[in-house]
Scaffold this motif. Sequence first.
Motif, mmCIF file in Angstrom:
data_model
loop_
_atom_site.group_PDB
_atom_site.id
_atom_site.type_symbol
_atom_site.label_atom_id
_atom_site.label_comp_id
_atom_site.label_asym_id
_atom_site.label_seq_id
_atom_site.Cartn_x
_atom_site.Cartn_y
_atom_site.Cartn_z
ATOM 1 N N THR A 136 1.038 4.590 -12.468
ATOM 2 C CA THR A 136 0.845 4.445 -11.020
ATOM 3 C C THR A 136 -0.105 5.506 -10.464
ATOM 4 N N GLY A 137 -0.188 6.645 -11.136
ATOM 5 C CA GLY A 137 -1.097 7.694 -10.683
ATOM 6 C C GLY A 137 -2.555 7.290 -10.748
ATOM 7 N N SER A 138 -2.869 6.314 -11.571
ATOM 8 C CA SER A 138 -4.249 5.835 -11.653
ATOM 9 C C SER A 138 -4.575 4.872 -10.512
ATOM 10 N N ILE A 139 -3.538 4.450 -9.772
ATOM 11 C CA ILE A 139 -3.702 3.534 -8.642
ATOM 12 C C ILE A 139 -3.654 4.292 -7.320
ATOM 13 N N GLY A 140 -2.593 5.038 -7.104
ATOM 14 C CA GLY A 140 -2.440 5.817 -5.875
ATOM 15 C C GLY A 140 -1.491 5.164 -4.895
ATOM 16 N N ASP A 141 -0.461 5.901 -4.501
ATOM 17 C CA ASP A 141 0.525 5.432 -3.530
ATOM 18 C C ASP A 141 -0.066 5.530 -2.127
ATOM 19 N N PRO A 142 -0.106 4.430 -1.364
ATOM 20 C CA PRO A 142 -0.648 4.495 -0.002
ATOM 21 C C PRO A 142 0.293 5.151 0.999
ATOM 22 N N SER A 143 1.533 5.429 0.602
ATOM 23 C CA SER A 143 2.519 5.994 1.529
ATOM 24 C C SER A 143 2.002 7.274 2.171
ATOM 25 N N GLY A 144 2.146 7.353 3.490
ATOM 26 C CA GLY A 144 1.774 8.562 4.210
ATOM 27 C C GLY A 144 0.284 8.764 4.385
ATOM 28 N N ARG A 145 -0.514 7.757 4.052
ATOM 29 C CA ARG A 145 -1.964 7.907 4.140
ATOM 30 C C ARG A 145 -2.529 6.934 5.174
ATOM 31 N N THR A 146 -3.654 7.321 5.770
ATOM 32 C CA THR A 146 -4.313 6.454 6.737
ATOM 33 C C THR A 146 -5.620 5.893 6.194
ATOM 34 N N SER A 147 -5.997 6.313 4.992
ATOM 35 C CA SER A 147 -7.232 5.822 4.388
ATOM 36 C C SER A 147 -7.036 5.717 2.882
ATOM 37 N N GLU A 148 -7.999 5.106 2.217
ATOM 38 C CA GLU A 148 -7.917 4.908 0.776
ATOM 39 C C GLU A 148 -7.983 6.234 0.025
ATOM 40 N N ARG A 149 -7.198 6.318 -1.026
ATOM 41 C CA ARG A 149 -7.211 7.490 -1.888
ATOM 42 C C ARG A 149 -8.400 7.405 -2.851
ATOM 43 N N SER A 150 -9.039 8.530 -3.125
ATOM 44 C CA SER A 150 -10.099 8.559 -4.136
ATOM 45 C C SER A 150 -9.460 8.470 -5.519
#
Length: 421
Positions: free
Chosen positions: A73-87
């Motif tokens: 899952t670390g290669s995808i990125g959890d959107p929780s708590g974020r307002t924009s896409e994770r790099s």
Amino acid sequence: MNIIEDLSWRGAINQQTDAEGLAALTQEQAIRVYCGFDPTGDSLHIGHLIPFMLLRRFQLAGHTPVVLIGGGTGSIGDPSGRTSERSLQTAEQVKQNTQALMEQTRRIFPSNDSHLPEVVFVDNNEWLSEYSLLDFLRDVGKNFNINQMLAKDVVASRLETGISFTEFSYQILQSVDFHHLYKTHGIQLQIGGSDQWGNITSGLDFIRKKEGPEAKAYGLTIPLMLKADGTKFGKSAGGAVWLDPKKTTPYEFYQFWINQDDRDVIKYLKFFTFLSQEDIQALEESVANEPHKRLAQRTLAEEVTRFVHGEAGLESALRITESLFKGDIKALTADEIESGMKNMPHVVSEKGTFDLVPWLVDLAIEPSRRQAREDIKNGALSINGERITDVDAQISEQLAIEERFIVIRRGKKRYFLVSFA
């Protein structure tokens, strides 16, 4: 006291999927409980201590904790708590971070408590990487309703700004984790932060679709930790407080906890220590009646530092704290000086022998030669803990502790760390 009752007293429960069912289950039998951590960096920080403490409490109550590091899952990125896409990180970076977090969590949960259930460590890349795209869509994706996924808070909050299919699919991957661990490790409970509620309930729905509506699986979230002033817990003046001693030394870690506000310290004692209710209530009385002694803060700092950095880390932190308080600099090693004075002014001197007064001015430790002479005559200047009163004194790298540092104290609180080029 039942583990769920204890967590409730400590204010450590935000939401539960079935409070009565979980309380009854943990009363009847030992269970397995897991929490996942994605390798977004090479170290966890004190925010992660909150679920760690819960895992440890379950272990002390006779249950088996399972720590999941999300190499998949670390290669995808959890959107929780974020307002924009994770790099996205590279595969190699995710792998390195996963290994680092595995080592870190193993140090926090050592396997030397033979009377307690041993902590299990897993990496979800082991099973997530086995799926082909078609198998995943057919065997997993068919069980998820898009309308329900869109209604989850973490997704709904991103609809205006946009969310990629990659991050949108994160809750499916976490659901696969829960089901896999339920089947292969007998996991019955997943815990996480309050922002994980949607992911956890999606996992429970998936388990019941695959295993039947009577499957005994539960979810529990932890409240968002806020300080008395309303700001988010976990930051210091220097930024994040890390669990890696190379990023945040045991001394800095200890200082973070000992400097907590009277208004927060009892809440933190409940969350971050394993002290009994009676001990915490006694410390609460101390805060009310003898706040100047800061007994609660010292206890908190010692307990948490010992849990994360062990007895040796705590002893080092206490030794540095005591030596700096007393001005007994020579009792410290060069590494301890570097640790304790990491955030104090650091200046570099050329090697050689120098007259003390101009040397102090050249390094901007003193504003002028007149002020330097005055401070020396008044006994307001010390070198490596020893007061200097001779204005004609000389100084050289020969005075450096372990040939690395000279510590100058000007007045009662102003320290300067001097190294030599």
